[in-house]
Write an enzyme that holds these catalytic residues in place. Structure first.
Site, PDB file in Angstrom:
ATOM      1  N   ASP A 235      26.890   7.627   2.957  1.00 62.04           N
ATOM      2  CA  ASP A 235      28.113   8.310   2.527  1.00 62.04           C
ATOM      3  C   ASP A 235      28.082   9.787   2.941  1.00 62.04           C
ATOM      4  O   ASP A 235      27.063  10.462   2.779  1.00 62.04           O
ATOM      5  CB  ASP A 235      28.175   8.197   0.989  1.00 62.04           C
ATOM      6  CG  ASP A 235      29.501   8.609   0.405  1.00 62.04           C
ATOM      7  OD1 ASP A 235      30.504   7.963   0.713  1.00 62.04           O
ATOM      8  OD2 ASP A 235      29.537   9.589  -0.367  1.00 62.04           O
TER       9      ASP A 235
ATOM     10  N   GLU B 171       9.722   1.602   9.291  1.00 64.55           N
ATOM     11  CA  GLU B 171       8.502   1.064   8.674  1.00 64.55           C
ATOM     12  C   GLU B 171       8.628  -0.441   8.466  1.00 64.55           C
ATOM     13  O   GLU B 171       7.664  -1.112   8.143  1.00 64.55           O
ATOM     14  CB  GLU B 171       8.259   1.731   7.302  1.00 64.55           C
ATOM     15  CG  GLU B 171       7.819   3.166   7.395  1.00 64.55           C
ATOM     16  CD  GLU B 171       7.867   3.873   6.032  1.00 64.55           C
ATOM     17  OE1 GLU B 171       8.183   3.223   5.000  1.00 64.55           O
ATOM     18  OE2 GLU B 171       7.615   5.089   6.003  1.00 64.55           O
TER      19      GLU B 171
HETATM   20  C1  GLC Z   1      33.075   8.817   0.851  1.00 62.45           C
HETATM   21  C2  GLC Z   1      33.478   7.567   0.115  1.00 62.45           C
HETATM   22  C3  GLC Z   1      34.536   7.922  -0.878  1.00 62.45           C
HETATM   23  C4  GLC Z   1      33.981   8.926  -1.846  1.00 62.45           C
HETATM   24  C5  GLC Z   1      33.417  10.129  -1.123  1.00 62.45           C
HETATM   25  C6  GLC Z   1      32.552  10.949  -2.030  1.00 62.45           C
HETATM   26  O1  GLC Z   1      34.089   9.312   1.644  1.00 62.45           O
HETATM   27  O2  GLC Z   1      33.877   6.578   1.034  1.00 62.45           O
HETATM   28  O3  GLC Z   1      35.023   6.797  -1.556  1.00 62.45           O
HETATM   29  O4  GLC Z   1      34.984   9.346  -2.712  1.00 62.45           O
HETATM   30  O5  GLC Z   1      32.601   9.755  -0.039  1.00 62.45           O
HETATM   31  O6  GLC Z   1      31.367  10.263  -2.302  1.00 62.45           O
END
Ligand code: GLC
Length: 577
Positions: A226, A275
């Site tokens: 993310d 790993e």
């Molecule tokens: C990413 C995720 C989203 C979230 C953001 C903060 O863009 O896909 O859903 O709100 O990150 O974590």
């Protein structure tokens, strides 16, 4: 050390991800096994037969970790546990075992840019004094003078939050000389409940390695990362002004995003992922507008793949689609990665709805449409679905991996008219109820047209619309020409089609038809135009095996997608060798 997970799928292929079809599960909205109205991990396990019949290669689960749901689970309290409402670690293990038994890989979401404000580290930071090691895991700074006598009354910079409002929140100190008084500010590029972690801190880096190993040891096959482009920040004083979050430079010098230093972090992750045998896969969510920069995350020495949101942002337009595909494929090849393709996910309006709106739709009119509860502009849903199906078959024929979002295989539209009092997205709250946010693509799935709550489970945490009944999985199961059957057929045929990661563009009459051939002779033709178009000379319709326009392989096949010398409007055809 190389570890082979006991539950790895039967065929450990280190390159499985390169052309995989990956199905995104938003766990709270997928399937609810315990009837509490929230989807859960046993719900995923119970639907493994459906996923297997769909023909996908992997599932990617959005966060299922303990969370207060300030941002739908992307506010993580504990990176190495399961939210009790969604199950337990034992349920997770059972789900992985069921997936692997069905030859489906499992990808989990890692959220490294920020924790939640309920994470033990953040609680410790609030309890400690400015300057303490506990604070140094986050970005705590003194504010700027407000000119009214408070030396720290203004936030340390003008940075905005992604969900509206500013990116800094001031705390009341609980320790140190200012205990009981307003004190430092902490950074949160997303919601207030999502404090950004300080990636210059070795302890933060080490802890994420532990998290990667924790899930890898439990048998997961890959990670979705993310906000990968956000971890490295230029926090040297004075903080630079950045009133908009957009990245405008392609040289790594933006203070907040896509900085060059971020790549050291992912090189470290690759060492951990290697790993294992086979090495664990990873895909970066990096909203970087420059393809070459985005692909740096996808280098073999880093994550291996990065989401490519170019098609997701394109109009349904042949020239645009072809130019994007050409550019992304050649740049992916140059970087050693494979390309990825996405039309929908949990953050954007479902593509069947996007394509139902006029081509002139902008972000503003899109929001107006959501705020007007679906009235303006009037969507042409039949057209939206027709185009979505054509776009999907165009994309599934391309080399690279396809990321599909739960419900798109049912042709689901955005639920644009969710009642305001049901909305949960922080965007809605942080913009003073002017932007609705992303709940409309997160409504729990319809499995059955006749059961209560469309077979999802208990009363869903977001209300389902009436029209879900027509699109429910059981209403489409076995129905020739349904969107579900089209996806199933395409995903099955795709395994034959994906021999080598390349294609050849073929010329077609006019601007609207795009035609390509894979090295093993499979051909894909899409008419992006609103009128039937002439088929390129030499196209042999007796080889037609699939069309987005309706049932294929039965009498009347060609009539649904193509006749004699023409291909129907907004339609894709797949021709076998
Ligand atoms: C990413 C995720 C989203 C979230 C953001 C903060 O863009 O896909 O859903 O709100 O990150 O974590």
């Amino acid at each position: 050390m190389t570890a082979t997970s006991p539950s790895s799928p039967a065929h450990p292929d280190a390159n499985w991800w390169r052309q995989a079809a990956v199905y995104q599960i938003y766990p709270r909205s997928f399937s609810d096994a315990n009837g509490d109205g929230m989807g859960d991990l046993p719900g995923v396990t119970a639907r493994m037969g459906y996923l297997s019949a769909l023909g996908i290669d992997a599932i990617w689960l959005s966060p299922f970790y303990p969370s207060a749901l300030a941002d739908g689970g992307y506010d993580v309290d504990d990176y190495r546990d399961v939210d009790p409402r969604l199950g337990s670690l034992a349920d997770f293990d059972a789900m992985v075992a069921a997936a692997h038994a069905a030859d489906i890989r499992v990808i989990v979401d890692v959220v490294p840019n920020h924790s939640s404000d309920r994470h033990r580290w953040f609680k410790a930071a609030l309890a400690a004094a400015p300057g303490s090691p506990e604070r140094a895991r986050y970005h705590f700074l003194e504010g700027l003078p407000d000119g009214l006598g408070d030396d720290g009354g203004l936030p340390p910079s003008d940075w905005p939050s992604h969900f509206g409002g500013g990116a800094w929140t001031r705390v009341v100190e609980t320790a140190g000389p200012r205990a009981g008084q307003l004190g430092q500010w902490y950074l949160h590029l997303f919601a207030t409940e999502q404090p950004d972690l300080n990636w210059d801190n070795p302890e933060v880096r080490e802890d994420f390695h532990t998290t990667l190993r924790f899930w890898a040891d439990r048998g997961v096959d890959g990670f979705r990362v993310d906000v990968a482009h956000g971890l490295a920040k230029d926090m040297s004083p004075p903080l630079r002004s950045k009133p908009e979050l957009e990245i405008l430079v392609d040289d790594g010098s933006d203070p907040l995003f896509d900085r060059d230093e971020v790549h050291e972090i992912f090189a470290g992750w690759r060492t951990v992922l290697n790993e294992y045998n086979p090495p664990k896969a990873a895909v970066a969510e990096a909203w970087v507008p420059f393809t070459e920069r985005r692909l740096m995350y996808a280098r073999p020495t880093e994550l291996g793949q990065a989401f490519n949101f170019d098609l997701l942002q394109a109009h349904f337009d042949g020239a645009e689609f072809r130019a994007i595909a050409e550019k992304c494929l050649s740049e992916a090849e140059a970087s050693g990665a494979s390309s990825t393709w996405v039309f929908s996910n949990h953050d954007v309006i479902r593509h069947a709805s996007r394509y139902a709106l006029p081509d002139s739709t902008t972000l503003e009119t899109l929001n107006a449409w959501l705020m007007d509860d679906g009235v303006s502009p009037e969507p042409d849903l039949a057209r939206g679905l027709r185009r979505a199906r054509a776009a999907t078959l165009f994309m599934l024929g391309l080399p690279g991996s396809a990321y599909l979002y739960q419900g798109e295989e049912l042709g689901l539209f955005e639920v644009a008219d969710l009642p305001h009092d049901s909305l949960q997205d922080p965007t809605w709250f942080r913009t003073g109820n002017t932007l609705k946010g992303r709940d409309g693509c997160r409504v729990p799935l319809p499995w059955s047209s006749s059961e209560p709550n469309f077979g999802f489970g208990g009363t869903p945490w977001l209300p389902q619309p009436e029209w879900f009944g027509h699109l429910a999985a059981d209403a489409q199961d076995g129905t020739a020409g349904s969107t579900l059957e089209m996806y199933r057929a395409a995903l099955k045929l795709r395994r034959e089609l994906q021999a080598e990661e390349s294609l050849e563009w073929l010329s077609a009459p006019g601007d609207e038809v795009v035609h390509y051939r894979r090295p093993n002779g499979w051909e894909v033709l899409t008419n992006f135009g609103g009128q039937p178009a002439q088929l390129p000379a030499g196209v042999d319709l007796s080889k037609l095996v699939l069309t987005s326009g309706g049932p294929a392989g039965t009498a009347g096949t060609a009539a649904e997608g193509a006749t004699g010398a023409t291909i129907a409007a907004e339609t894709t055809l797949w021709l076998a060798p």
